[in-house]
Structure formats: structure tokens, C-alpha cells
Design a protein around this motif. Structure first.
Motif, PDB file in Angstrom:
ATOM      1  N   PRO A 188     -20.945 -18.956 -36.913  1.00 61.66           N
ATOM      2  CA  PRO A 188     -21.157 -17.793 -37.796  1.00 61.66           C
ATOM      3  C   PRO A 188     -20.380 -16.554 -37.345  1.00 61.66           C
ATOM      4  O   PRO A 188     -19.899 -15.786 -38.193  1.00 61.66           O
ATOM      5  CB  PRO A 188     -22.671 -17.555 -37.693  1.00 61.66           C
ATOM      6  CG  PRO A 188     -23.235 -18.878 -37.306  1.00 61.66           C
ATOM      7  CD  PRO A 188     -22.221 -19.486 -36.399  1.00 61.66           C
ATOM      8  N   ILE A 189     -20.232 -16.369 -36.054  1.00 55.86           N
ATOM      9  CA  ILE A 189     -19.466 -15.229 -35.540  1.00 55.86           C
ATOM     10  C   ILE A 189     -18.000 -15.378 -35.917  1.00 55.86           C
ATOM     11  O   ILE A 189     -17.354 -14.424 -36.376  1.00 55.86           O
ATOM     12  CB  ILE A 189     -19.625 -15.125 -34.003  1.00 55.86           C
ATOM     13  CG1 ILE A 189     -21.090 -14.877 -33.639  1.00 55.86           C
ATOM     14  CG2 ILE A 189     -18.736 -14.007 -33.449  1.00 55.86           C
ATOM     15  CD1 ILE A 189     -21.364 -14.957 -32.148  1.00 55.86           C
ATOM     16  N   LEU A 190     -17.452 -16.586 -35.745  1.00 51.76           N
ATOM     17  CA  LEU A 190     -16.055 -16.831 -36.106  1.00 51.76           C
ATOM     18  C   LEU A 190     -15.836 -16.620 -37.601  1.00 51.76           C
ATOM     19  O   LEU A 190     -14.832 -16.032 -38.017  1.00 51.76           O
ATOM     20  CB  LEU A 190     -15.658 -18.259 -35.711  1.00 51.76           C
ATOM     21  CG  LEU A 190     -15.681 -18.597 -34.217  1.00 51.76           C
ATOM     22  CD1 LEU A 190     -15.301 -20.050 -33.999  1.00 51.76           C
ATOM     23  CD2 LEU A 190     -14.757 -17.681 -33.431  1.00 51.76           C
ATOM     24  N   SER A 223     -13.454 -13.981 -39.478  1.00 50.41           N
ATOM     25  CA  SER A 223     -12.386 -14.476 -40.352  1.00 50.41           C
ATOM     26  C   SER A 223     -12.339 -13.767 -41.699  1.00 50.41           C
ATOM     27  O   SER A 223     -11.288 -13.743 -42.344  1.00 50.41           O
ATOM     28  CB  SER A 223     -12.519 -15.989 -40.560  1.00 50.41           C
ATOM     29  OG  SER A 223     -13.556 -16.292 -41.489  1.00 50.41           O
ATOM     30  N   ILE A 224     -13.465 -13.213 -42.147  1.00 47.07           N
ATOM     31  CA  ILE A 224     -13.463 -12.561 -43.464  1.00 47.07           C
ATOM     32  C   ILE A 224     -13.101 -11.075 -43.366  1.00 47.07           C
ATOM     33  O   ILE A 224     -13.026 -10.387 -44.391  1.00 47.07           O
ATOM     34  CB  ILE A 224     -14.822 -12.720 -44.176  1.00 47.07           C
ATOM     35  CG1 ILE A 224     -15.944 -12.036 -43.394  1.00 47.07           C
ATOM     36  CG2 ILE A 224     -15.124 -14.197 -44.422  1.00 47.07           C
ATOM     37  CD1 ILE A 224     -17.286 -12.029 -44.150  1.00 47.07           C
ATOM     38  N   ALA A 274      -5.751 -17.199 -35.632  1.00 46.08           N
ATOM     39  CA  ALA A 274      -6.289 -18.563 -35.638  1.00 46.08           C
ATOM     40  C   ALA A 274      -7.677 -18.571 -36.272  1.00 46.08           C
ATOM     41  O   ALA A 274      -8.015 -19.467 -37.057  1.00 46.08           O
ATOM     42  CB  ALA A 274      -6.340 -19.111 -34.222  1.00 46.08           C
ATOM     43  N   ILE A 275      -8.486 -17.569 -35.931  1.00 46.08           N
ATOM     44  CA  ILE A 275      -9.818 -17.467 -36.530  1.00 46.08           C
ATOM     45  C   ILE A 275      -9.712 -17.189 -38.031  1.00 46.08           C
ATOM     46  O   ILE A 275     -10.463 -17.745 -38.837  1.00 46.08           O
ATOM     47  CB  ILE A 275     -10.633 -16.362 -35.834  1.00 46.08           C
ATOM     48  CG1 ILE A 275     -10.852 -16.722 -34.357  1.00 46.08           C
ATOM     49  CG2 ILE A 275     -11.975 -16.161 -36.527  1.00 46.08           C
ATOM     50  CD1 ILE A 275     -11.457 -15.607 -33.530  1.00 46.08           C
ATOM     51  N   LYS A 276      -8.748 -16.368 -38.405  1.00 47.03           N
ATOM     52  CA  LYS A 276      -8.544 -16.039 -39.826  1.00 47.03           C
ATOM     53  C   LYS A 276      -8.243 -17.290 -40.649  1.00 47.03           C
ATOM     54  O   LYS A 276      -8.513 -17.321 -41.862  1.00 47.03           O
ATOM     55  CB  LYS A 276      -7.384 -15.040 -39.958  1.00 47.03           C
ATOM     56  CG  LYS A 276      -7.180 -14.480 -41.355  1.00 47.03           C
ATOM     57  CD  LYS A 276      -8.345 -13.586 -41.782  1.00 47.03           C
ATOM     58  CE  LYS A 276      -8.080 -12.926 -43.123  1.00 47.03           C
ATOM     59  NZ  LYS A 276      -9.228 -12.101 -43.578  1.00 47.03           N
ATOM     60  N   THR A 329      -6.654 -17.232 -47.658  1.00 49.50           N
ATOM     61  CA  THR A 329      -6.269 -17.909 -48.888  1.00 49.50           C
ATOM     62  C   THR A 329      -4.848 -18.445 -48.784  1.00 49.50           C
ATOM     63  O   THR A 329      -4.052 -17.977 -47.971  1.00 49.50           O
ATOM     64  CB  THR A 329      -6.344 -16.957 -50.091  1.00 49.50           C
ATOM     65  OG1 THR A 329      -5.358 -15.919 -49.920  1.00 49.50           O
ATOM     66  CG2 THR A 329      -7.728 -16.349 -50.229  1.00 49.50           C
ATOM     67  N   GLU A 330      -4.565 -19.417 -49.632  1.00 48.38           N
ATOM     68  CA  GLU A 330      -3.214 -19.977 -49.666  1.00 48.38           C
ATOM     69  C   GLU A 330      -2.186 -18.911 -50.034  1.00 48.38           C
ATOM     70  O   GLU A 330      -1.101 -18.846 -49.439  1.00 48.38           O
ATOM     71  CB  GLU A 330      -3.170 -21.124 -50.674  1.00 48.38           C
ATOM     72  CG  GLU A 330      -1.820 -21.804 -50.773  1.00 48.38           C
ATOM     73  CD  GLU A 330      -1.814 -22.922 -51.788  1.00 48.38           C
ATOM     74  OE1 GLU A 330      -0.737 -23.163 -52.386  1.00 48.38           O
ATOM     75  OE2 GLU A 330      -2.868 -23.554 -51.999  1.00 48.38           O
ATOM     76  N   ALA A 331      -2.526 -18.049 -50.963  1.00 47.50           N
ATOM     77  CA  ALA A 331      -1.600 -16.994 -51.388  1.00 47.50           C
ATOM     78  C   ALA A 331      -1.310 -16.034 -50.241  1.00 47.50           C
ATOM     79  O   ALA A 331      -0.159 -15.617 -50.039  1.00 47.50           O
ATOM     80  CB  ALA A 331      -2.186 -16.238 -52.579  1.00 47.50           C
ATOM     81  N   GLU A 332      -2.343 -15.672 -49.498  1.00 47.25           N
ATOM     82  CA  GLU A 332      -2.166 -14.747 -48.373  1.00 47.25           C
ATOM     83  C   GLU A 332      -1.310 -15.376 -47.284  1.00 47.25           C
ATOM     84  O   GLU A 332      -0.433 -14.729 -46.702  1.00 47.25           O
ATOM     85  CB  GLU A 332      -3.528 -14.362 -47.799  1.00 47.25           C
ATOM     86  CG  GLU A 332      -3.484 -13.281 -46.731  1.00 47.25           C
ATOM     87  CD  GLU A 332      -3.164 -11.906 -47.295  1.00 47.25           C
ATOM     88  OE1 GLU A 332      -2.343 -11.200 -46.667  1.00 47.25           O
ATOM     89  OE2 GLU A 332      -3.707 -11.536 -48.344  1.00 47.25           O
TER      90      GLU A 332
END
Length: 296
Positions: free
Chosen positions: A11-13, A17-18, A80-82, A87-90
Motif C-alpha cells: 500500500p505504501i508503494l 506511485s500515484i 520504478a515505483i511509479k 499510464t501507457e501515454a505517460e
């Protein structure tokens, strides 16, 4: 215990990531402060490596490269966490390919590919390549000790039609794909330090003789695959540019270890251009005093 660790940490990761990239890199700066300034994580290893390969640089120059390296290292950690939620677009916006047509041309020639790279720049987002090619993607990796995090990493890669396989699985999986007539592109991070007793080849890397992994070259020859190198250039924070270079389409025409030597020369070129983006925390030159007599 593995499941408990996963339940507590995941949950922390995910929350990290968001985060928007602006906050993500703010977190990276905080990690950098503690990792480099406070705890000095592997700082002695980093500086020892830099002094070894850059004997002509001053201590001030070594310290400058060290600081830049840790900034990049921390950025790679949060990137790596992201990968959990990006998203694929990003990812397409941030990880661009200058000449993906090189891969497309090999595809037209019905050539499977050994894709070689080093621990340089960024390799975390290379998997987006699968959205630009038709080859089935495999990447050789070391299985994580925690089986739940191992499954998580595999799931992230699978989003982009890439599959992680261990060293022991590699030959069998790729041989089976060849028998089926599948085109595959197979990623190898080939600058690691092999165990001395398993080293077939020693040569100079950054001016120091060390053992070299030759598995990628041997597989290319056994399975008749083209060998392609990819370099990664950091354009600015969070943005990368990848360029492909064909080492050979006909590996069997090369003497043993010539392809490996060509690969390391290409890695050296990257390091000399911008040394701060190489993974200096790895003890890459730790076997320099164990060179067998036949290689001296």
C-alpha cells in the motif's frame, strides 16, 4: 512473513506511485538527502569504483560525479515505483525511441533479437518498447526472494507484453519459441559481475581487466539471433531517449567473445560521456586481482 511484508509495504508503494511527478521527485530529493548525506549508503564503494576507473580525476571531480549519481539513483528508485500505476501515454511521453525502425526492419527480416544493455541511464521503462514492435518480449532477471513482490514485478511487466525469465529458464524458453516460429526480443543487462569460477572470458572494462558475462553472446550464436545494443540518454529529469545499434545480424560469423567485447566498448562510450548515470554501487571490479594467468 513474506505475505505480511507484502501486505504492509505494497500500500505504501502504491500511494507513492500515484503521486504526480512533481511530488515524486520531491520525495526523491528527500531520499537523496538521507541516503547520501546522512547514511552514506555504499558511498565508499561508489568512490572506490570512480577512483579506479578515473585515476586522473581530482577528489573534487569524484565527489561531483558521486553526488550527481546519487540524485539519479534516487530518481530511478521512485520511477520504478511509479511503474505500478503510470499510464501507457505517460510512459510513451517520457521514454522515447529515436530509431525503433531498426527493430521493425529486423522484424521484417524475420529475425529474433538479443537486446543487450548495461546498468546505465534508465532501464525501468524500456518495457514500453513492446507497444512499438511485434516481437514477443522476454527479459532475463534474478528472481526476488519475496514471492509476492516477484509476482508483482512480473505482473507490471506483463502489462506491456513482456515476460520475465530466470537465467536457468532462458535457453529452454527461447529454444521453444524458436521451434514455434515465434519472433522474440530478449533483454539482457550484461554488465554484471559473473562468479570467477564460471567466467570464460576476461578483458578490460574501463581500463581494468575483469571477468565478463558471455551468456547473451552464446545464446545469440546457438539460436541464431541478431544482437542489438540499446543506449539510454537522460534528456532531463524523468525523460529519457533510447537509441538502438545493431552489433550484428549474423553472430556466428564472429569469433568467441568478440560480440561481448564490442558490447563493453559501447558501454564504455556511454560512461565516458556522462559517468553519473552508471550504477556505481555495484562492485563491478571486485575480481580485478584474480585474473587467471592465461588472461594476463
Amino acid at each position: 512473513m513474506q505475505l505480511i511484508a507484502y501486505i504492509l509495504v505494497y500500500p505504501i508503494l502504491w500511494l507513492i506511485s500515484i503521486l504526480p511527478f512533481r511530488l515524486l521527485y520531491g520525495l526523491s530529493d528527500i531520499i537523496y538527502f538521507f541516503m547520501y548525506k546522512i547514511f552514506g549508503y555504499r558511498k565508499s564503494v561508489v568512490k572506490e569504483n570512480l577512483r579506479l576507473v578515473f585515476p586522473d580525476k581530482s577528489e573534487q571531480e569524484i565527489s561531483t560525479i558521486t553526488g550527481k549519481f546519487y540524485h539519479h539513483f534516487c530518481d530511478m528508485m521512485v520511477e520504478a515505483i511509479k511503474s505500478l500505476t503510470i499510464t501507457e501515454a505517460e510512459m510513451n511521453k517520457r521514454f522515447k525511441f529515436t530509431n525503433v525502425e531498426l527493430i521493425n526492419d529486423l522484424e521484417k527480416k524475420q529475425r529474433s533479437i538479443i537486446l543487450m544493455c548495461a546498468h546505465y541511464g534508465s532501464w525501468e521503462w524500456i518495457f514500453i518498447l513492446q507497444k512499438h514492435v511485434k516481437h514477443k518480449g522476454y527479459a532475463v532477471y534474478k528472481r526476488l526472494a519475496n514471492k509476492y513482490f516477484d509476482k508483482l514485478v512480473k505482473r507490471i511487466r506483463a502489462k506491456y507484453n513482456s515476460h520475465l525469465i530466470t537465467t536457468k529458464e532462458t535457453y529452454g524458453v527461447l529454444l521453444e519459441s524458436k521451434k514455434k516460429g515465434e519472433l522474440t526480443i530478449n533483454g539482457f543487462v550484461s554488465d554484471q559481475t559473473p562468479k570467477v569460477h564460471k567466467a570464460f572470458h576476461w578483458n578490460e572494462f574501463m581500463g581494468i581487466k575483469v571477468p565478463m558475462h558471455t551468456g547473451a553472446e552464446m545464446l545469440a550464436k546457438k539460436l541464431d539471433m541478431a544482437v542489438v545494443f540499446f543506449s539510454v540518454k537522460r534528456i532531463k529529469r524523468g525523460y529519457y531517449e533510447t537509441t538502438f545499434k545493431t552489433i550484428t545480424e549474423n553472430p556466428k560469423e564472429f569469433k568467441d567473445y568478440e560480440i561481448t567485447d564490442l558490447f563493453f566498448k559501447l558501454v564504455e562510450e556511454q560512461i565516458l560521456q556522462a559517468p553519473e548515470f552508471y550504477l556505481w554501487t555495484h562492485r563491478r571490479w571486485k575480481h580485478r586481482d584474480k585474473v587467471p594467468a592465461e588472461f594476463q
